[in-house]
Design an enzyme around this catalytic site. Structure first.
Site, PDB file in Angstrom:
ATOM      1  N   ARG A 230      26.479   4.505 -22.951  1.00 45.00           N
ATOM      2  CA  ARG A 230      26.045   5.271 -24.120  1.00 45.00           C
ATOM      3  C   ARG A 230      24.528   5.435 -24.133  1.00 45.00           C
ATOM      4  O   ARG A 230      24.013   6.435 -24.641  1.00 45.00           O
ATOM      5  CB  ARG A 230      26.540   4.591 -25.399  1.00 45.00           C
ATOM      6  CG  ARG A 230      28.026   4.807 -25.646  1.00 45.00           C
ATOM      7  CD  ARG A 230      28.546   3.923 -26.779  1.00 45.00           C
ATOM      8  NE  ARG A 230      27.825   4.082 -28.020  1.00 45.00           N
ATOM      9  CZ  ARG A 230      28.030   5.049 -28.902  1.00 45.00           C
ATOM     10  NH1 ARG A 230      28.956   5.974 -28.658  1.00 45.00           N
ATOM     11  NH2 ARG A 230      27.342   5.108 -30.018  1.00 45.00           N
TER      12      ARG A 230
ATOM     13  N   CYS B  94      29.777   4.513 -41.241  1.00 45.07           N
ATOM     14  CA  CYS B  94      30.728   5.597 -41.475  1.00 45.07           C
ATOM     15  C   CYS B  94      32.073   4.996 -41.883  1.00 45.07           C
ATOM     16  O   CYS B  94      33.111   5.341 -41.322  1.00 45.07           O
ATOM     17  CB  CYS B  94      30.853   6.510 -40.256  1.00 45.07           C
ATOM     18  SG  CYS B  94      31.323   5.677 -38.725  1.00 45.07           S
TER      19      CYS B  94
ATOM     20  N   ALA C  78      21.279   3.521 -31.473  1.00 42.13           N
ATOM     21  CA  ALA C  78      20.890   4.930 -31.481  1.00 42.13           C
ATOM     22  C   ALA C  78      21.883   5.908 -30.862  1.00 42.13           C
ATOM     23  O   ALA C  78      21.866   7.087 -31.206  1.00 42.13           O
ATOM     24  CB  ALA C  78      19.536   5.086 -30.785  1.00 42.13           C
ATOM     25  N   ALA C  79      22.702   5.497 -29.894  1.00 36.68           N
ATOM     26  CA  ALA C  79      23.575   6.451 -29.201  1.00 36.68           C
ATOM     27  C   ALA C  79      24.637   7.020 -30.140  1.00 36.68           C
ATOM     28  O   ALA C  79      25.076   6.337 -31.076  1.00 36.68           O
ATOM     29  CB  ALA C  79      24.242   5.774 -28.007  1.00 36.68           C
ATOM     30  N   PRO C  80      25.021   8.271 -29.916  1.00 32.37           N
ATOM     31  CA  PRO C  80      24.620   9.162 -28.811  1.00 32.37           C
ATOM     32  C   PRO C  80      23.308   9.895 -29.029  1.00 32.37           C
ATOM     33  O   PRO C  80      22.841  10.584 -28.130  1.00 32.37           O
ATOM     34  CB  PRO C  80      25.775  10.157 -28.737  1.00 32.37           C
ATOM     35  CG  PRO C  80      26.273  10.248 -30.134  1.00 32.37           C
ATOM     36  CD  PRO C  80      26.125   8.865 -30.709  1.00 32.37           C
ATOM     37  N   GLY C  81      22.715   9.810 -30.235  1.00 29.09           N
ATOM     38  CA  GLY C  81      21.399  10.401 -30.428  1.00 29.09           C
ATOM     39  C   GLY C  81      21.271  11.387 -31.564  1.00 29.09           C
ATOM     40  O   GLY C  81      20.204  11.965 -31.747  1.00 29.09           O
ATOM     41  N   GLY C  82      22.322  11.594 -32.352  1.00 28.24           N
ATOM     42  CA  GLY C  82      22.220  12.547 -33.455  1.00 28.24           C
ATOM     43  C   GLY C  82      21.149  12.167 -34.447  1.00 28.24           C
ATOM     44  O   GLY C  82      20.265  12.972 -34.781  1.00 28.24           O
ATOM     45  N   LYS C  83      21.194  10.940 -34.937  1.00 31.19           N
ATOM     46  CA  LYS C  83      20.202  10.502 -35.911  1.00 31.19           C
ATOM     47  C   LYS C  83      18.836  10.321 -35.255  1.00 31.19           C
ATOM     48  O   LYS C  83      17.798  10.588 -35.872  1.00 31.19           O
ATOM     49  CB  LYS C  83      20.673   9.213 -36.588  1.00 31.19           C
ATOM     50  CG  LYS C  83      21.933   9.397 -37.439  1.00 31.19           C
ATOM     51  CD  LYS C  83      22.380   8.077 -38.053  1.00 31.19           C
ATOM     52  CE  LYS C  83      23.593   8.274 -38.966  1.00 31.19           C
ATOM     53  NZ  LYS C  83      24.814   8.662 -38.238  1.00 31.19           N
TER      54      LYS C  83
END
Length: 441
Positions: free
Chosen positions: A134, A227, A106-111
């Site tokens: 993180r 990515c 999950a980090a850093p948390g955008g999604k």
């Protein structure tokens, strides 16, 4: 300078489109942000915001020379700075209020915060990060974005199987990868790249996907994303996973703004890879990304057993009554020295490495209640507030940690343009500053 082995492979992948891809890397990269529906239903006008990101709700490009990360509304959690292509996987996951969802890497948390916005504070979001540093960044971003229904964990993904087997309606695996899609954005991605790194990542991705398969309930949805452009980590990873997990299949989802997957890039593709998705910097206004939507056979309910509720202490009840604060559906849990409000479906925490079990309410100290910064950011209003214009000098002083003028007495929610940013405590002349020292400018 891009690695020669990478360029050779990309020329083979793209054929006549290869020059257009190279040209796209010379253009300034697109910059984007995502508005946070948990913070407000009426978004203020942002002068640096431009056209919408076509594949993501609440996503917008912003003026390249703007610095929205310095604006007070960034501190207030009004938006998250997120690369545009990275918004696509959560849109494909399609989170719904009330669901049980896991973001496994999950980090850093955008999604993760994007998922939380779509859940509207209802249901349970378990977000996990293996790296301790993180995971702390992830926890801070969940606080800043006013997420109340999330459990933030720091585990190796495989450790979660015994706690959450068959628990989740949806799982997101934004897998660690070779990062080829970020070459324009991050120079470190170029220096770290090698064919051996691609192979290592592909092996690790299979381990993470196998864990995700166990966490998902029958009938649930799994979204896998990277990515990178590497076929071994994209179409190849999905093909390998589906061969070893025949109870999963590729789900057809409509996403006309995205490019289709490329089954022709691997030697032995499974059926349906053309219904996965690629984002190319010469096709879409963003960096490189890949995503696939998978469905697990069957239809069974979650096996998650919720933890028992504790009692809210008198100190908080008195504070909440005085400030006219109403909490959402949930239950109280004392974690360390702090009182948290966790989702109704939150599990037993014993045996888990928990950084944040829900919404931090604050601490009881010698018969009084000290409210948490997280509670301030989550609140939209309360009985006692002090609102300043976003560009007011008082806001700058507050973010520096200084006292600010106010006629309020007692605890007071400090707001910038109607959006809460923290607590102050007034004596009728000034507000003593309770903005966290680690966040001060």
């Amino acid at each position: 300078m891009l690695p020669e082995a990478f360029l050779t492979r990309m020329e083979h992948q793209l054929g006549e489109e290869f020059p257009a891809y190279l040209a796209s890397l010379q253009r300034p990269r697109a910059v984007a942000l995502r508005l946070n529906p948990l913070k407000t239903e009426n978004f203020p006008e942002l002068p640096f915001m431009e056209q919408p990101v076509p594949w993501a709700d609440y996503g917008y490009y912003y003026t390249p020379d703007a610095r929205p990360g310095l604006h007070v509304w960034h501190e207030a959690g009004l938006y998250y700075l997120q690369e545009a292509s990275a918004m696509a996987p959560v849109q494909l996951l399609d989170p719904q209020p009330g669901e049980l969802i896991c973001d496994l890497c999950a980090a850093p948390g955008g999604k993760t915060t994007q998922i939380a916005g779509k859940m509207q504070g209802k249901g349970l979001l378990v977000c996990n990060e293996i790296n301790p540093k993180r995971s702390r960044i992830l926890s801070r971003n969940m606080e800043r974005m006013a997420v109340a229904n999330a459990l933030v964990l720091n585990h190796h993904p495989a450790d979660l199987e015994r706690h959450f087997s068959g628990a989740f309606d949806k799982v997101l695996v934004d897998a660690p990868c070779s990062g080829e899609g970020m070459f324009r954005k991050e120079e470190a991605a170029i220096s770290d790249w090698s064919p051996e790194t691609v192979a290592m990542c592909a092996n690790r991705q299979q381990e993470i996907l196998s864990t995700a398969a166990k966490l998902l309930r029958p009938g649930g949805r799994l979204v896998y994303s990277t990515c990178t452009f590497a076929p071994e980590e994209d179409e190849g990873a999905i093909s390998a996973f589906l061969r070893s997990h025949p109870d999963f299949s590729i789900e057809e989802v409509s996403a006309p703004a995205l490019s289709p997957g490329r089954p022709d890039l691997i030697s032995d593709p499974v059926a349906g890879l053309d219904h996965t998705f690629r984002l190319w910097p010469h096709h879409q206004h963003g960096e490189g990304h890949y995503a696939a939507v998978l469905r697990k056979d069957g239809d069974e309910e979650s096996t998650l057993i919720p933890c028992k509720a504790e009692s809210l202490p008198k100190e908080f009840l008195d504070f909440a009554k005085q400030m006219e604060i109403s909490l959402p559906a949930g239950k109280p849990v004392v974690f360390g020295t702090s009182l948290y409000w966790v989702p109704t479906s939150a599990p037993q925490l014993k045996g888990l490495k928990v950084l944040r079990p829900g919404l931090e309410l604050g601490e009881c100290r010698k018969g009084r209640f000290e409210p948490a910064h997280a509670l301030a950011l989550w609140l939209k209003t309360c009985k006692t507030t002090q609102d300043y214009a976003p560009d007011a000098p008082e806001i700058a002083e507050y973010l520096h940690g200084n006292v600010i003028p106010s006629d309020k007495k007692g605890w007071c929610l400090v707001c910038a343009g109607g959006l809460s940013i923290g607590w102050g405590k007034g004596d009728g002349r000034i507000l003593k500053n309770h903005y966290p020292k680690g966040l001060r400018r």
